[in-house]
Design a protein around this motif. Structure first.
Motif, PDB file in Angstrom:
ATOM      1  N   ALA A 247       8.659  14.856  -2.606  1.00  0.00           N
ATOM      2  CA  ALA A 247       8.982  13.332  -2.327  1.00  0.00           C
ATOM      3  C   ALA A 247       9.986  12.857  -3.472  1.00  0.00           C
ATOM      4  O   ALA A 247       9.568  12.637  -4.591  1.00  0.00           O
ATOM      5  N   LYS A 248      11.036  12.484  -3.035  1.00  0.00           N
ATOM      6  CA  LYS A 248      12.199  12.026  -4.065  1.00  0.00           C
ATOM      7  C   LYS A 248      11.799  10.641  -4.327  1.00  0.00           C
ATOM      8  O   LYS A 248      11.751   9.862  -3.250  1.00  0.00           O
ATOM      9  N   ASP A 249      12.155  10.324  -5.455  1.00  0.00           N
ATOM     10  CA  ASP A 249      11.935   8.740  -5.810  1.00  0.00           C
ATOM     11  C   ASP A 249      10.554   8.187  -5.213  1.00  0.00           C
ATOM     12  O   ASP A 249      10.728   7.264  -4.544  1.00  0.00           O
ATOM     13  N   PRO A 250       9.437   8.844  -5.854  1.00  0.00           N
ATOM     14  CA  PRO A 250       8.105   8.532  -5.278  1.00  0.00           C
ATOM     15  C   PRO A 250       7.744   6.848  -5.815  1.00  0.00           C
ATOM     16  O   PRO A 250       8.031   6.640  -6.881  1.00  0.00           O
ATOM     17  N   LEU A 251       7.028   6.218  -4.689  1.00  0.00           N
ATOM     18  CA  LEU A 251       6.403   4.672  -5.048  1.00  0.00           C
ATOM     19  C   LEU A 251       5.049   4.922  -4.862  1.00  0.00           C
ATOM     20  O   LEU A 251       4.476   5.855  -4.188  1.00  0.00           O
ATOM     21  N   PRO A 252       4.225   4.118  -5.716  1.00  0.00           N
ATOM     22  CA  PRO A 252       2.780   3.841  -5.316  1.00  0.00           C
ATOM     23  C   PRO A 252       2.548   3.678  -3.865  1.00  0.00           C
ATOM     24  O   PRO A 252       3.272   2.850  -3.300  1.00  0.00           O
ATOM     25  N   VAL A 253       1.899   4.459  -3.205  1.00  0.00           N
ATOM     26  CA  VAL A 253       1.492   4.178  -1.766  1.00  0.00           C
ATOM     27  C   VAL A 253       0.822   3.123  -1.364  1.00  0.00           C
ATOM     28  O   VAL A 253       1.187   2.426  -0.350  1.00  0.00           O
ATOM     29  N   TYR A 254       0.309   2.562  -2.059  1.00  0.00           N
ATOM     30  CA  TYR A 254      -0.637   1.034  -1.708  1.00  0.00           C
ATOM     31  C   TYR A 254      -0.350   0.031  -3.100  1.00  0.00           C
ATOM     32  O   TYR A 254      -0.518   0.540  -4.342  1.00  0.00           O
ATOM     33  N   THR A 255       0.227  -0.956  -2.797  1.00  0.00           N
ATOM     34  CA  THR A 255       0.698  -1.990  -3.936  1.00  0.00           C
ATOM     35  C   THR A 255      -0.859  -2.532  -4.415  1.00  0.00           C
ATOM     36  O   THR A 255      -0.635  -2.638  -5.690  1.00  0.00           O
ATOM     37  N   LEU A 256      -1.805  -2.373  -3.993  1.00  0.00           N
ATOM     38  CA  LEU A 256      -3.049  -2.841  -4.351  1.00  0.00           C
ATOM     39  C   LEU A 256      -3.789  -1.787  -5.324  1.00  0.00           C
ATOM     40  O   LEU A 256      -4.675  -2.136  -6.027  1.00  0.00           O
TER      41      LEU A 256
END
Length: 393
Positions: A247-256
């Motif tokens: 996964a390129k440039d991953p982000l937290p999957v849940y903002t909470l």
């Protein structure tokens, strides 16, 4: 003559002595009168002080009685307000069930069509189902709070791929490398904290709360920026495989729950990975993972947003995303995505979780029991799911 003088001297001396005695008596009498006046004054002041104290006591008693009455009135008002709030909450639950909000966010219809088209173009290959599972969630049938062990963040689960193993695994917090293994749920509930559990030391710390136990193996994301997926044999207590999650440039999957970048889930179809990247424009993605080789078999972009999402899980190839608010309120399933295109948001019912303590840090589905293993503010909760059959579209 001499005797007369002596007599006069004696008389004079006696007169002087009497005069001195009389003066002394007068002095003592004046002192006694002064003392009596002071004593009288003291008695008068004491009486006045006692009267004032009695009046003050009466005033305080009256004020305390008034405060007690005000306290009872305030308590009655608070009870009335609480009853009204509960009634409004029940009415809101009913209205939300009858008229569910638009899932995810309000988006222009053209944008939705374009997004769906992009998703279908990127996933032309039809998903090959491994089982004949066609269940979907209808409602939350029941809820049971087992106990409280650990902090706000954590995860607990059973082996979701083995029917013979009744072991239970506790993961407290994130960035740790020690998990607790119980032989059964009963042993866990009857224990004091984590006493009586077998501790399992991992060679590296885990990141987030997105682990999965599947067929006697623990799958977890290694803590760090490399996003390495680890496969740990729980019977041999050793790492048997690892792979960098693509996964390129991953982000937290849940903002909470910003600590979780990849949420691993198991269902009737096998092992899944729920994740997010900058490329998907704040939407959640889904990947099918080969539990043997850790290879990614297929990937999907879902219409479900990361914003206000707290957790997700997969049932029969359908991912259910659970949403809340920054000030914890009622968790609800507000977005679904089915890899076989048998379920859409319009088909999915509005499902609300019972009111709890805060925000779910993890939700793990047990396909063998049709239960959700939830971690909420350190409480270990079981949700019993009511299922129904999917409809062909």
């Amino acid at each position: 003559m001499i005797r007369t003088l002596q007599f006069l001297v004696v008389v004079l001396l006696c007169g002087l002595a009497w005069a001195q005695q009389q003066a002394l008596m007068d002095y003592l009498e004046r002192r006694l009168l002064a003392i009596e006046d002071r004593i009288s004054l003291w008695h008068e002041q004491t009486s006045r002080y006692a009267s004032e104290l009695r009046e003050l006591k009466q005033q305080m008693v009256a004020q305390l009685e008034g405060l007690d009455k005000n306290k009872e009135a305030l308590r009655s008002e608070l009870d009335s307000v609480g009853a009204r709030v509960d009634r409004v909450e029940r009415e809101m639950d009913y209205l939300e069930t009858q008229n569910s909000a638009q899932p995810c966010v309000d988006v222009d219809d053209k944008l939705v069509e374009q997004q769906v088209t992009v998703v279908k173009e990127r996933n032309k290959a039809k998903y090959a189902k491994l089982t004949d599972c066609s269940d979907m969630i209808a409602s939350i049938k029941g809820m049971k709070i087992l106990k409280r062990v650990g902090g706000t963040k954590g995860m607990w689960t059973k082996d979701m791929g083995s029917s013979s193993s009744g072991k239970l695994y506790i993961f407290n917090s994130t960035g740790e490398n020690t998990l607790y293994e119980f032989s059964s749920v009963r042993d866990f509930t009857s224990s004091q904290g984590t006493s009586g559990a077998t501790t399992v030391q991992l060679p590296s710390a885990w990141g987030g709360m997105g682990h999965a136990v599947y067929n006697n193996h623990l799958y977890y994301m290694k803590d760090g920026e490399d996003r390495q997926l680890m496969k740990f044999d729980l019977q041999k207590s050793m790492v048997v495989d690892s792979a960098v999650f693509p996964a390129k440039d991953p982000l937290p999957v849940y903002t909470l729950n910003p600590d979780t970048y990849v949420d691993l889930a198991a269902d009737e179809e096998g092992l899944w990975a729920i994740y997010a990247t900058k490329e998907t424009e704040n939407h959640i993605s889904l990947a099918k993972v080969d539990p043997k080789t850790l290879a990614i078999e297929q990937m999907w972009d879902t219409p479900c947003l990361r914003e206000n999402a707290e957790a997700a899980f997969v049932v029969c190839g359908t991912v259910y995303v659970v949403y809340n608010s920054k000030l914890p309120s009622r968790s609800r399933i507000q977005c679904v995505f089915d890899v076989s295109d048998m379920v859409t948001n319009d088909d999915a019912p509005a499902v609300f979780f019972p009111k709890r303590y805060g925000t779910h840090s993890s939700l793990k589905y047990s396909p063998l029991e049709q239960l959700l293993y939830a971690w909420d503010d350190g409480y270990q909760i079981l949700y019993k799911l009511q299922m129904k059959k999917k409809l062909e579209v």
